[in-house]
Design a protein around this motif. Structure first.
Motif, short mmCIF file in Angstrom:
data_model
loop_
_atom_site.label_atom_id
_atom_site.label_comp_id
_atom_site.label_asym_id
_atom_site.label_seq_id
_atom_site.Cartn_x
_atom_site.Cartn_y
_atom_site.Cartn_z
N LYS A 166 0.83 -1.22 0.03
CA LYS A 166 -0.02 0.00 0.09
C LYS A 166 0.80 1.39 0.15
CE LYS A 166 -3.79 -2.21 2.24
NZ LYS A 166 -4.78 -2.10 3.31
N VAL A 167 2.10 1.09 -0.25
CA VAL A 167 3.01 2.29 -0.25
C VAL A 167 3.67 2.53 -1.68
CG1 VAL A 167 5.01 3.42 0.72
CG2 VAL A 167 3.34 2.18 2.14
N ALA A 168 4.30 1.36 -2.19
CA ALA A 168 5.11 1.62 -3.28
C ALA A 168 5.67 0.38 -3.83
CB ALA A 168 6.46 2.78 -3.09
N VAL A 169 5.79 0.26 -5.03
CA VAL A 169 6.59 -0.62 -5.93
C VAL A 169 8.12 -0.40 -5.69
CG1 VAL A 169 6.91 -2.20 -7.86
CG2 VAL A 169 4.90 -1.35 -7.23
N LEU A 170 9.16 -1.20 -5.22
CA LEU A 170 10.41 -0.75 -5.14
C LEU A 170 11.29 -1.27 -6.26
CD1 LEU A 170 10.65 -1.86 -1.41
CD2 LEU A 170 10.15 0.40 -2.59
N LEU A 171 10.79 -2.44 -6.83
CA LEU A 171 11.81 -3.25 -7.59
C LEU A 171 10.96 -4.30 -8.59
CD1 LEU A 171 14.96 -3.78 -8.47
CD2 LEU A 171 14.55 -5.70 -6.81
N ASN A 172 11.33 -4.32 -9.97
CA ASN A 172 10.83 -5.02 -10.88
C ASN A 172 11.92 -5.91 -11.56
OD1 ASN A 172 10.11 -5.81 -13.92
ND2 ASN A 172 8.39 -6.47 -12.53
N VAL A 173 12.24 -7.32 -11.52
CA VAL A 173 13.22 -7.81 -12.19
C VAL A 173 12.63 -8.77 -13.19
CG1 VAL A 173 15.21 -9.55 -11.98
CG2 VAL A 173 14.85 -7.72 -10.13
N THR A 174 12.66 -8.73 -14.59
CA THR A 174 12.16 -9.72 -15.17
C THR A 174 13.39 -10.38 -15.96
OG1 THR A 174 10.37 -8.33 -15.73
CG2 THR A 174 10.82 -9.99 -17.45
N LEU A 175 13.27 -11.92 -15.86
CA LEU A 175 14.53 -12.74 -16.42
C LEU A 175 13.72 -13.77 -17.30
CD1 LEU A 175 17.45 -13.72 -16.10
CD2 LEU A 175 16.63 -15.23 -14.35
N GLN A 176 14.30 -13.89 -18.62
CA GLN A 176 13.93 -14.91 -19.59
C GLN A 176 15.10 -15.56 -19.82
OE1 GLN A 176 12.13 -11.98 -22.75
NE2 GLN A 176 10.83 -13.77 -22.70
N GLY A 177 14.88 -16.99 -20.06
CA GLY A 177 15.75 -17.93 -20.57
C GLY A 177 15.33 -19.19 -20.81
N HIS A 178 16.25 -20.29 -20.95
CA HIS A 178 15.90 -21.46 -21.18
C HIS A 178 16.28 -22.52 -20.09
CE1 HIS A 178 14.47 -24.73 -24.25
NE2 HIS A 178 15.49 -25.29 -23.78
N LEU A 179 15.59 -23.36 -19.78
CA LEU A 179 15.93 -24.55 -18.80
C LEU A 179 16.32 -25.69 -19.72
CD1 LEU A 179 16.19 -25.40 -15.89
CD2 LEU A 179 13.83 -26.31 -16.15
#
Length: 193
Positions: A166-179
């Motif tokens: 209810k205050v703020a979004v601090l960080l967004n990390v998006t990771l794409q790859g292949h397993l």
């Protein structure tokens, strides 16, 4: 069909409590992750000099560094994992929201959360307590290993959000790859060598 089996196996493994570390070390790592894209966006009110990158040449490790400019109180994490469907459109297979401070304190945490905490703590000066104090933090040579052995080869996309409720979004990390499945990868190498 294999996607359905993979989803059921993932959900079962993530919802169970972790096994003792000694038992986990008996199983060899059957998978490895090759990352193709990583994006990090930080809220400038809380983070300065945010840097994250995938390390070449194998693209199997990454680094993260940031300056926390304000002490971070109660934090919540939100993790989503998506896989491509037959039309190559990413479809979310699960998401989990968790109290970061509680996850750090609890020894009996879910397997996925335990995996995240252990991965961040390795080769890192990240303070594993709440509230997180101001300062410069880094995690170097972060590699994704110790994955459940029932996971199969596939592309993936993972999104991680860190926020103060209810205050703020601090960080967004998006990771794409292949397993990759190590056994299949070794068989492919033998075929061409």
């Amino acid at each position: 069909m294999w996607t359905l089996i993979w989803i059921i196996a993932c959900m079962a493994s993530f919802l169970q409590t972790p096994q003792p570390a000694a038992a986990a070390n008996l199983l060899p790592s059957a998978n490895f992750v090759e990352m193709t894209r990583m994006d990090c966006v930080g809220n400038p009110t809380y983070f300065a000099h945010l840097n994250c990158k995938i390390l070449p040449p194998l693209n199997r490790t990454l680094e993260f560094s940031a300056e926390v400019v304000k002490s971070l109180p109660a934090l919540t994490g939100y993790l989503r994992v998506s896989l491509p469907n037959p039309k190559k459109v990413f479809t979310q297979i699960f998401d989990i929201t968790f109290d970061v401070c509680k996850a750090i304190r609890d020894r009996n945490r879910r397997l996925l959360i335990d995996f995240l905490v252990r991965t961040l703590a390795r080769n890192s000066n990240v303070v594993m307590r709440c509230p997180f104090p101001k300062g410069n933090y880094y995690s170097k040579n972060i590699s994704v290993n110790d994955l459940p052995p029932m996971l199969t080869e596939n592309d993936f996309m993972a999104n991680f959000d860190l926020f103060i409720p209810k205050v703020a979004v601090l960080l967004n990390v998006t990771l794409q790859g292949h397993l990759f499945d190590t056994a299949k990868e070794n068989a492919r190498k033998k075929k061409y060598l």
